[in-house]
Write an enzyme that holds these catalytic residues in place. Structure first.
Site, PDB file in Angstrom:
ATOM      1  N   THR A 276     129.659  20.560   6.583  1.00 52.79           N
ATOM      2  CA  THR A 276     129.114  19.193   6.529  1.00 52.79           C
ATOM      3  C   THR A 276     129.662  18.403   5.338  1.00 52.79           C
ATOM      4  O   THR A 276     129.765  17.180   5.394  1.00 52.79           O
ATOM      5  CB  THR A 276     127.575  19.280   6.443  1.00 52.79           C
ATOM      6  OG1 THR A 276     127.127  19.984   7.604  1.00 52.79           O
ATOM      7  CG2 THR A 276     126.925  17.932   6.406  1.00 52.79           C
TER       8      THR A 276
ATOM      9  N   HIS B 236     123.074   8.435  -3.201  1.00 53.39           N
ATOM     10  CA  HIS B 236     121.865   7.647  -2.966  1.00 53.39           C
ATOM     11  C   HIS B 236     121.079   7.416  -4.259  1.00 53.39           C
ATOM     12  O   HIS B 236     121.057   8.271  -5.145  1.00 53.39           O
ATOM     13  CB  HIS B 236     120.969   8.357  -1.950  1.00 53.39           C
ATOM     14  CG  HIS B 236     121.559   8.377  -0.570  1.00 53.39           C
ATOM     15  ND1 HIS B 236     121.546   7.276   0.252  1.00 53.39           N
ATOM     16  CD2 HIS B 236     122.201   9.353   0.119  1.00 53.39           C
ATOM     17  CE1 HIS B 236     122.154   7.581   1.399  1.00 53.39           C
ATOM     18  NE2 HIS B 236     122.564   8.839   1.338  1.00 53.39           N
TER      19      HIS B 236
END
Ligand SMILES: Cc1cc2nc3c(=O)[nH]c(=O)nc-3n(C[C@H](O)[C@H](O)[C@H](O)COP(=O)(O)OP(=O)(O)OC[C@H]3O[C@@H](n4cnc5c(N)ncnc54)[C@H](O)[C@@H]3O)c2cc1C
Length: 480
Positions: free
Chosen positions: A42, A51
């Site tokens: 991933t 973030h």
């Protein structure tokens, strides 16, 4: 007798961040990775967003790791010489009636400790981002959000861990783990190993390993996210990362510049059974292209140069599991690491290494090397410096990838440096050769020649991404 003090299963950002932090100490660590390189799960297919930390619920492990990861990323990027920029993020609210949703995000962000969060009105948003939709009503602005190159982050963590003594076993797939009286026995397709401690950082497969040693079962669903990547000519369409508040059209998709100046659109969120199912689908890409226009206007969607998909490791409790299994002491889970896992990885590394350091009473090394130098980029030099470099090593004057302007010298460095590239994809993720507009149409034959030469192998042995992914087949040497 143990083969290793610690075996880390998985060479993604989580496993490599733990490896790098542990490499500060005198301890025998090995990363087992089933693929031929790091950054093959991933960690190679995500949005690359660091973030700010207003999404995860207050008090959750996700929120804690996100905030700390965001805080650590800047120093880490400097130490490892990787691209990172705090470009800020905006969550758009398109209708007055959705404002309570935006305020809720703001309040959560404040409770989580996100700094400098602000709600901007329509005029402020449009002044900051003129290409945002005219429908915008307000937005949550988080200046601490950023963008990072996920490949370089993962590879640099691994390289630095390796230089500091961590061993990496590639093409080593763990198939079984047994708890022993003390420690663990790991069965792999490359033999049997014993370890005192195991760190389970196997991404979408982490539930499989946890469930082999613990009665307290967990379940990870692969949640696919499809993306479209736009050419660099579209890269400045927005400066910040643009999200939308979930609204009448469901959860939105993001529009963001990448750390290398492309524009990324996506992702979808589609639960699938196949843990290897990273193929995009027409429906997925249609969803992305159908939704992006709701947040950003005049997007040059004809500039799409590639599409791809990544799999979130979604754990049923919707939380990161970063702890020692209660009924299998010495087995440390790093499971359910979906978004914001990339952001969190420096914190995950710090936390798990800290836990193991205490348990094993590890001593710090005096000679830990914190700084890693990335591949020398002639493009980053001025004219005179570049000319001097080429005089010294003419390979830096030989452009191989014309889209990204990558030279033979950079490719040779990518192959010959610690944990160097062995395949076309390995070169691509380290140098960007093949990541441009033509998507390696022109440069791959030349990169293959360089790989064969530098790795002393027959060109027919060169693969796209290890295993059976050979590119040239046949037996007649004369035609090669
Ligand atoms: C669509 C999408 C968008 C995302 N966007 C963001 C974002 O913008 N910001 C953010 O912070 N996070 C984001 N994330 C999350 C982030 O990408 C992940 O949290 C992070 O990459 C997970 O890293 P990992 O090391 O835990 O897993 P992985 O990168 O998957 O690594 C696991 C490794 O384990 C190996 N492995 C598996 N089984 C075995 C075995 N049996 N033996 C040996 N090795 C094995 C795999 O080959 C793989 O290399 C996103 C994720 C997705 C899917």
């Amino acid at each position: 007798m143990y083969d290793y003090d610690v075996v880390i299963i998985g060479g993604g950002v989580s496993g490599c961040a733990v490896a790098r932090e542990l490499s500060r100490c005198k301890v025998n660590v090995c990363v087992f990775e089933k693929e031929e390189d790091v950054c093959c799960g991933t960690s190679k297919a995500n949005s690359g967003i660091v973030h700010a930390g207003y999404d995860a619920p207050e008090g959750s492990v996700k929120a804690r790791m996100n905030l700390r990861g965001n805080e650590l990323m800047e120093t880490l990027a400097e130490e490892l010489d990787i691209p990172f920029e705090r470009n800020g993020s905006l969550v758009l609210c398109l209708r007055r009636e959705d404002m309570p949703g935006l305020r809720k995000l703001y309040d959560r962000g404040i409770a989580n400790g996100v700094k400098e969060l602000r709600i901007l009105d329509r005029e402020e948003v449009l002044e900051m981002e003129p290409n945002v939709t005219d429908e915008v009503f307000a937005a949550l602005y988080a200046p601490s959000a950023g963008i990072v190159c996920p490949f370089e982050l993962n590879i640099a963590l691994a390289e630095n861990a390796y230089v500091n003594g961590v061993e990496f076993r590639f093409r080593t797939e763990v198939t079984e783990i047994k708890k022993l009286e003390e420690g663990f026995a790991l069965t792999t397709d490359a033999g049997e190993f014993k370890a005192r401690y195991v760190v389970n950082a196997a991404g979408v497969y982490a539930d499989r390993f946890h469930n082999m040693v613990s009665k307290d079962k967990i379940h990870i669903t692969a949640r696919r996210g499809d993306y479209c990547l736009l050419d660099k000519s579209a890269g400045k369409h927005v400066r910040s990362t643009i999200f939308t508040l979930p609204g009448e059209y469901g959860k939105g998709v993001l529009v963001a510049p990448t750390a290398h100046g492309n524009l990324i659109l996506g992702p979808t969120a589609i639960d699938i059974e196949d843990k290897e199912g990273t193929n995009t689908t027409r429906e997925g890409l249609d969803q992305v292209l159908g939704k992006v226009g709701l947040s950003v206007k005049n997007l040059p969607v004809r500039q799409v140069i590639t599409s791809f998909a990544g799999l979130r490791a979604h754990e049923s409790q919707d939380e990161f599991i970063i702890e020692e299994a209660e009924d299998a002491r010495g087995f440390i889970d790093c499971a359910g690491i979906e978004s914001p896992g990339l952001t969190s990885c420096p914190a995950i590394g710090e936390y798990i290494a800290g836990m193991l350091r205490d348990r094993m009473e590890l001593e710090e090394k005096e000679d830990f090397i914190a700084v890693r130098k990335g591949i020398l980029r002639p493009q980053s030099l001025d004219r005179e410096e570049r000319a001097a470099l080429i005089r010294q090593n003419p390979a830096y004057g030989n452009i191989i990838c014309r889209c990204e302007m990558i030279t033979e010298g950079e490719i040779m460095d990518a192959i010959n440096r610690p944990l160097g590239a062995r395949s076309l994809d390995g070169v691509k993720r380290r140098t960007r050769a093949g990541m441009g507009r033509c998507q390696s149409g022109f440069c791959s034959p030349r990169t293959m020649e360089i790989l064969a030469r530098e790795r002393h192998m027959d060109i027919r042995e060169v693969t796209k991404s290890g295993g059976n992914s050979r590119i040239v087949t046949g037996t007649n040497k004369d035609v090669l």
